[in-house]
Design an enzyme around this catalytic site. Structure first.
Site, PDB file in Angstrom:
ATOM      1  N   ASP A 225       0.868  -1.179   0.000  1.00  0.00           N
ATOM      2  CA  ASP A 225       0.000   0.000   0.000  1.00  0.00           C
ATOM      3  C   ASP A 225       0.903   1.227   0.000  1.00  0.00           C
ATOM      4  O   ASP A 225       2.121   1.116   0.201  1.00  0.00           O
ATOM      5  CB  ASP A 225      -0.899   0.008   1.251  1.00  0.00           C
ATOM      6  N   SER A 226       0.293   2.384  -0.199  1.00  0.00           N
ATOM      7  CA  SER A 226       1.052   3.628  -0.159  1.00  0.00           C
ATOM      8  C   SER A 226       1.567   3.913   1.249  1.00  0.00           C
ATOM      9  O   SER A 226       2.329   4.850   1.439  1.00  0.00           O
ATOM     10  CB  SER A 226       0.149   4.785  -0.572  1.00  0.00           C
TER      11      SER A 226
ATOM     12  N   TYR B  11      -0.803   8.324  -2.468  1.00  0.00           N
ATOM     13  CA  TYR B  11      -0.896   8.005  -3.897  1.00  0.00           C
ATOM     14  C   TYR B  11      -2.078   8.751  -4.535  1.00  0.00           C
ATOM     15  O   TYR B  11      -2.048   9.071  -5.720  1.00  0.00           O
ATOM     16  CB  TYR B  11      -1.151   6.506  -4.105  1.00  0.00           C
ATOM     17  N   GLY B  12      -3.116   8.944  -3.724  1.00  0.00           N
ATOM     18  CA  GLY B  12      -4.377   9.489  -4.247  1.00  0.00           C
ATOM     19  C   GLY B  12      -4.240  10.851  -4.890  1.00  0.00           C
ATOM     20  O   GLY B  12      -5.130  11.290  -5.608  1.00  0.00           O
TER      21      GLY B  12
ATOM     22  N   CYS C 269      -4.589  -1.403  -1.807  1.00  0.00           N
ATOM     23  CA  CYS C 269      -4.751   0.031  -2.000  1.00  0.00           C
ATOM     24  C   CYS C 269      -5.741   0.241  -3.150  1.00  0.00           C
ATOM     25  O   CYS C 269      -5.510  -0.260  -4.262  1.00  0.00           O
ATOM     26  CB  CYS C 269      -3.383   0.609  -2.358  1.00  0.00           C
ATOM     27  N   ASN C 270      -6.828   0.924  -2.860  1.00  0.00           N
ATOM     28  CA  ASN C 270      -7.837   1.177  -3.909  1.00  0.00           C
ATOM     29  C   ASN C 270      -7.256   2.035  -5.027  1.00  0.00           C
ATOM     30  O   ASN C 270      -7.549   1.820  -6.206  1.00  0.00           O
ATOM     31  CB  ASN C 270      -9.044   1.921  -3.319  1.00  0.00           C
ATOM     32  N   THR C 271      -6.425   3.005  -4.655  1.00  0.00           N
ATOM     33  CA  THR C 271      -5.880   3.922  -5.651  1.00  0.00           C
ATOM     34  C   THR C 271      -4.957   3.171  -6.615  1.00  0.00           C
ATOM     35  O   THR C 271      -5.012   3.371  -7.831  1.00  0.00           O
ATOM     36  CB  THR C 271      -5.101   5.063  -4.951  1.00  0.00           C
TER      37      THR C 271
ATOM     38  N   GLU D 266      -1.365   8.627   8.259  1.00  0.00           N
ATOM     39  CA  GLU D 266       0.067   8.311   8.124  1.00  0.00           C
ATOM     40  C   GLU D 266       0.882   8.969   9.241  1.00  0.00           C
ATOM     41  O   GLU D 266       1.879   8.428   9.684  1.00  0.00           O
ATOM     42  CB  GLU D 266       0.598   8.795   6.769  1.00  0.00           C
TER      43      GLU D 266
ATOM     44  N   CYS E 217     -11.016   3.466   0.529  1.00  0.00           N
ATOM     45  CA  CYS E 217      -9.567   3.640   0.720  1.00  0.00           C
ATOM     46  C   CYS E 217      -9.181   2.758   1.898  1.00  0.00           C
ATOM     47  O   CYS E 217      -9.865   2.765   2.931  1.00  0.00           O
ATOM     48  CB  CYS E 217      -9.256   5.107   1.020  1.00  0.00           C
TER      49      CYS E 217
ATOM     50  N   HIS F  84      -7.010   2.969   4.038  1.00  0.00           N
ATOM     51  CA  HIS F  84      -6.663   3.662   5.281  1.00  0.00           C
ATOM     52  C   HIS F  84      -7.903   3.892   6.170  1.00  0.00           C
ATOM     53  O   HIS F  84      -7.779   4.013   7.384  1.00  0.00           O
ATOM     54  CB  HIS F  84      -6.058   5.044   4.980  1.00  0.00           C
TER      55      HIS F  84
HETATM   56  N1  DGL Z   1      -4.735   3.367   1.012  1.00  0.00           N
HETATM   57  C1  DGL Z   1      -4.834   3.756  -0.326  1.00  0.00           C
HETATM   58  C2  DGL Z   1      -6.165   3.505  -0.948  1.00  0.00           C
HETATM   59  O1  DGL Z   1      -6.780   2.512  -0.603  1.00  0.00           O
HETATM   60  C3  DGL Z   1      -4.119   4.960  -0.817  1.00  0.00           C
HETATM   61  C4  DGL Z   1      -4.300   6.225  -0.129  1.00  0.00           C
HETATM   62  C5  DGL Z   1      -3.328   7.243  -0.658  1.00  0.00           C
HETATM   63  O2  DGL Z   1      -2.138   6.988  -0.581  1.00  0.00           O
HETATM   64  O3  DGL Z   1      -3.795   8.271  -1.140  1.00  0.00           O
HETATM   65  O4  DGL Z   1      -6.609   4.215  -1.789  1.00  0.00           O
END
Ligand code: DGL
Length: 264
Positions: free
Chosen positions: A16-17, A48-49, A79-81, A156, A186, A188
């Site tokens: 994940d990010s 990442y988003g 990670c969804n992104t 984070e 997400c 997180h």
């Molecule tokens: N946890 C990640 C997700 O599911 C990425 C969040 C991010 O880094 O912006 O999208």
């Protein structure tokens, strides 16, 4: 199970990010106690988003290469992104099974009574082609999309409590517009569920796909004859930023294993 299959003893790779995918990792560890895991928290590049699609693809390739070099048998993109922007590229490029995570808008749409569902996700997920094509397949249900700007950064930084006022700002308008479920798009955000439940009315449900991802991982391992019967399992966690933050977080969520700093 074919216990002679040596690859089956290899770890599951998860990335994940940052710390978010630990919500998925925890589900995997609980469901599959005979599996070893290696987790990469690419916190240096979070969030990442807010990055370009090209960057998200590059980070995802780099993380996958490292996990494969560490001997992983399957990759969980926690990670969804990264899933919505990069999983198709990863699947074409690497000859290994991939499991991804996407906002669970389809199950939410099947359950809704008000005909409205809310989804809280990153900008990168909401603007991805994969998310757009999934939402287009849903008829007769309004999908209220909200970008969870800055939530990932606060999580984070270990500032869970400070997310409360932002969460109110993001969640209450969706509830006011009639959403009867909030999809957490997400990885997180599951760490915010206690706070989220304090904010939204009891009758609004919170939908998170962590458990479904763990079940999907189990199914894919079984199909590929890759389920392990290891008794001696190991969970390793690597971060490219702050190992103390990672260890504290692991303690908070009661996930056991070795955490280490690694450059990647
Ligand atoms: N946890 C990640 C997700 O599911 C990425 C969040 C991010 O880094 O912006 O999208």
């Amino acid at each position: 199970m074919n216990t002679t299959n040596k690859i089956a003893k290899s770890p599951i790779g998860i990335f994940d990010s940052g710390l978010g995918g630990l919500s998925i990792c925890k589900e995997i560890v609980q469901l599959l106690p005979n599996e070893s895991t290696i987790y990469l928290a690419d916190s240096k590049n979070a969030p990442y988003g807010e990055k370009s699609k090209e960057d998200i693809i590059d980070f995802s390739i780099k993380n996958t290469e490292l996990l494969l070099n560490l001997g992983c048998k399957i990759i969980v993109v926690a990670c969804n992104t990264a899933t919505t922007n990069a999983i198709n590229v990863l699947r074409k490029r690497f000859d290994v099974p991939f499991i991804g995570i996407e906002p669970a808008i389809k199950p939410a749409a099947l359950k809704t009574r008000t005909g409205k569902i809310g989804v809280l996700a990153t900008k990168g997920t909401l603007s991805s082609d994969l998310f757009l094509s999934t939402s287009r397949q849903i008829d007769n249900v309004d999908i209220i999309e909200t970008e969870g700007k800055n939530l990932v950064r606060l999580i984070e930084d270990g500032k869970l409590e400070e997310t409360k006022s932002l969460l109110e700002k993001y969640l209450l308008p969706m509830v006011d517009q009639g959403a009867d479920s909030i999809v957490l798009g997400c990885s997180h955000y599951p760490f915010l569920i206690p706070l989220i439940k304090d904010i939204i009315p009891k009758e609004v449900s919170v939908i998170d796909s962590g458990e479904a991802v763990a079940k999907q991982t189990q199914k894919r391992l079984k199909e590929n004859d890759l389920l392990s019967d290891n008794l001696d399992v190991k969970n390793q966690f690597y971060t490219n930023l702050d190992v103390e933050l990672l260890s504290n977080f692991l303690n908070q969520i009661d996930l056991k294993g070795d955490s280490e700093y690694k450059e990647f």
